[in-house]
Design a protein around this motif. Sequence first.
Motif, short mmCIF file in Angstrom:
data_model
loop_
_atom_site.label_atom_id
_atom_site.label_comp_id
_atom_site.label_asym_id
_atom_site.label_seq_id
_atom_site.Cartn_x
_atom_site.Cartn_y
_atom_site.Cartn_z
N THR A 5 89.36 101.46 61.48
CA THR A 5 89.04 102.56 62.39
C THR A 5 88.87 103.87 61.63
O THR A 5 87.93 104.64 61.88
CB THR A 5 90.14 102.71 63.45
OG1 THR A 5 90.28 101.48 64.18
CG2 THR A 5 89.82 103.84 64.42
N GLY A 16 85.60 103.91 59.83
CA GLY A 16 84.49 104.21 60.71
C GLY A 16 84.35 105.69 61.02
O GLY A 16 83.24 106.22 61.13
N LEU A 36 83.53 99.41 55.25
CA LEU A 36 82.94 98.83 56.45
C LEU A 36 81.89 97.77 56.09
O LEU A 36 81.75 96.76 56.79
CB LEU A 36 82.30 99.92 57.30
CG LEU A 36 83.24 100.96 57.91
CD1 LEU A 36 82.44 102.01 58.65
CD2 LEU A 36 84.24 100.30 58.84
#
Length: 299
Positions: A120, A123, A180
């Motif tokens: 998270t 991101g 990611l």
Amino acid sequence: MSAPTPTPTIGTAGGNRRRRRGPRTWLAALPLLAFTGLCFGIPLGAIAFGAVTSTDATTGATRLTGEHLTRSLQGPYLGSLIGSVQLSALTALTGGVLGVLIAQAVVTSRSATLRSAALTASGVLANFGGVPLAFAFIATVGISGVVTRLADLTGLGWNLYSFTGLTVVYLYFLIPLMVLVIAPALDGLRPQWREAARSSGASGWQFWRHVGLPVLTPSLLGGFVLLFGTAFAAHATAAALVGGSVPLVTLKIADALSGNVLTGQENVALALGLDMILIAGLVMAVYLPLQRRSARWLR
């Protein structure tokens, strides 16, 4: 007399179905093609037209010329292209290595909370850039930044407004981007492969050398290319942080369009933009096949 056996029509029906499917597919893709043409085709055509033409200020006549492209590959303009390539390559390589190490630690962690929090945060940080990112670094490690004063970074030779400082700032969003990109590929390494290698007497290093790295190579190269393209096209952060002290092609384009240094250089700026598009096209031409190959390996 027996009735004649009817001729099977499966192949014909299948052929008709295939023939009907083509136009429908193209019709479904028309909105995407129209959007691509409007948002990418028209600007690309305008940039290419401006880069190879010159308009006489007196008569208004337009003629083809290669002068702008030639000037974009000479002097300070060429230096800015080289500087952007050097900065992009350095940050992509460093960010790729650090991103892989962090992603490997996250993927192999047994804590679901740590994994969720790390992905998270990646991101969020991967999309944090521009003027806010530059201001955050100026307030933290700038000349009068909090950390600079507490740790006396200036005495250690630290300078945020330099090539090295800009490299550190770029790594702030490139490392999370690599996390990611590479995390799904690391997840694709099946545990059975490691168990089979261990059963065959292979060490951890031998597993990574002969199995892990060959499988991950397409994803690693694809991630490097993606990071390179992201750093190469970045503008707002560098403009707010270093101005013209570091030669970058995006900054030269902005100066030429705004007339900060010389007036009447708009076509040279378009030529520099065309140079960037060609480099970006080369980057994508390498990136997309690598991604497809990686997907085949990790199915």
